[in-house]
Structures are given as C-alpha cells and as structure tokens.
Design an enzyme around this catalytic site. Structure first.
Site, PDB file in Angstrom:
ATOM      1  N   GLU A  61       0.808  -1.220   0.000  1.00 63.24           N
ATOM      2  CA  GLU A  61       0.000   0.000   0.000  1.00 63.24           C
ATOM      3  C   GLU A  61       0.844   1.274   0.000  1.00 63.24           C
ATOM      4  O   GLU A  61       0.356   2.353   0.313  1.00 63.24           O
ATOM      5  CB  GLU A  61      -0.994  -0.051   1.167  1.00 63.24           C
ATOM      6  CG  GLU A  61      -2.003  -1.165   0.927  1.00 63.24           C
ATOM      7  CD  GLU A  61      -3.104  -1.263   1.949  1.00 63.24           C
ATOM      8  OE1 GLU A  61      -4.251  -1.458   1.521  1.00 63.24           O
ATOM      9  OE2 GLU A  61      -2.826  -1.146   3.156  1.00 63.24           O
ATOM     10  N   TYR A 106     -11.272  17.684  19.800  1.00 64.65           N
ATOM     11  CA  TYR A 106      -9.876  17.299  19.617  1.00 64.65           C
ATOM     12  C   TYR A 106      -9.546  16.755  18.232  1.00 64.65           C
ATOM     13  O   TYR A 106      -8.426  16.917  17.753  1.00 64.65           O
ATOM     14  CB  TYR A 106      -9.469  16.308  20.716  1.00 64.65           C
ATOM     15  CG  TYR A 106      -9.739  16.889  22.065  1.00 64.65           C
ATOM     16  CD1 TYR A 106      -8.973  17.954  22.535  1.00 64.65           C
ATOM     17  CD2 TYR A 106     -10.798  16.440  22.839  1.00 64.65           C
ATOM     18  CE1 TYR A 106      -9.242  18.541  23.761  1.00 64.65           C
ATOM     19  CE2 TYR A 106     -11.075  17.027  24.064  1.00 64.65           C
ATOM     20  CZ  TYR A 106     -10.296  18.064  24.527  1.00 64.65           C
ATOM     21  OH  TYR A 106     -10.576  18.650  25.731  1.00 64.65           O
TER      22      TYR A 106
END
Length: 196
Positions: A75, A121
């Site tokens: 990948e 966050y």
C-alpha cells in the site's frame, strides 16, 4: 534540525508496538512510513507491528522506486500520495482499527468530512476526515480513488478498511491516528444510542 534516521526508526518501532499491544491493529494488516531526506522509509511487506524491529523498515524513493533490501508494503502508493500532497507531511500511518472500520459502514456519511466532531480534539489535532469508497486493499482502483480525493481532506477513512493518517512527524501522525480512532469510537457508540 531534522531528527537522525536512527531516532526516527526507534520512534517508529515504538509506535508500531504500542498500536499492536493496545489492539489498534492485528497480524500484518498495518503499515507505516516516514520521510527522511529524499527517501521514504516504510514497513516491509508482511511485517507485524507487534514484532517490529528497525530492520523491518525498507525504503523507496519519492518516485515510488523500491530500493531497499526488502519489498515495501503493497500500500505504499497511499503513502506517496500524501507526501506528494504536502512537504509538511513527514509520516503516514495506516491501520485497520476497529472503531474506524465500524464507523465506515454507517450510511450517509459526508465524503469530505465523515467523522463527527463530538469532541473538539479531532479537528484540533487532525482536521477533516475524508471517506474513500471501498476498493480492494492494495489495488490500483484503491490507489486511484485515494489520489482523486487526497486534496479534499486532512486525514482519511478507507471504507471497510481503515484510517490513513499523515503527520509532520511519526509522533504527530500517531497522535492524529489515536484521536481519529477515539473519535470514531465515540461516534459509533452515540450512533448505536440513536444520536448522530
């Protein structure tokens, strides 16, 4: 001043083992890379985050030429797409973490920002999270789909597959990945409770 290669490798090994030991990845399903000079150091094909050692990283050039002694993760094109996107990207982590994979099955997700910011966050650490349509892992179709959307978002969720997260450094990518997985877990639990 840029970190030395040996420091980056030690940090990368620690991150790999931490993710594995806490159940954020399993078997040989994850991959990680970092940029050092004009090289991209990436986990070798078939490696396991739980047993990762410094020598389990191989390297490719920024044009994708494999030059290390071992075969790189299949990948690697996902990683290169992010390095090409911005000079600010210094590391990339891809896992098959459970909460992110579960969240990717939810119908009707927004393609450019698919994970709700139930806490502040995720946006503070990573930003937007694009959803990449399902294609077979390691396939050219997946790489093409990723490249087509790589400029639309900050981090990514491969449908039915897992997150791909960049960062300025290995630790920055790690913190962003952690925040994405936690945000996906919160979103999944709220979704199951009927809140979206």
């Amino acid at each position: 001043m840029e970190e030395r290669l040996d420091e980056k490798l030690r940090e990368a090994v620690w991150v790999c083992r931490s993710l594995f030991e806490r159940g954020k990845t399993a078997g040989s399903s994850a991959n990680m890379s970092f940029r050092h000079g004009d090289r991209v150091y990436i986990t070798a094909s078939g490696t396991c985050f739980g047993t990762m050692k410094e020598e389990d990283f191989t390297w490719i050039s920024l044009d994708g030429t494999a030059a290390g002694e071992r075969k790189p993760s299949k990948e690697w094109p996902l990683h290169l797409a992010l390095y090409e996107k911005s000079q600010e990207v210094g590391a990339v982590i891809h896992t098959h973490s459970r909460a992110c994979v579960l969240w990717s099955f939810v119908p009707g997700l927004t393609e450019r920002d698919c994970v709700p910011d139930h806490t502040p966050y995720l946006k503070m650490k990573l930003g937007t999270v694009g959803l990449i349509p399902y294609e077979k892992p390691g396939s050219q179709e997946l790489f093409d789909a990723f490249r087509a959307r790589v400029r639309d978002s900050d981090g990514f969720l491969l449908k039915q597959h897992g997150p791909v997260v960049p960062g300025r450094t290995v630790m920055d990518a790690f913190y962003c990945l952690e925040e994405l997985e936690e945000s996906a877990a919160v979103a999944w639990e709220l979704y199951r409770a009927g809140i979206r």
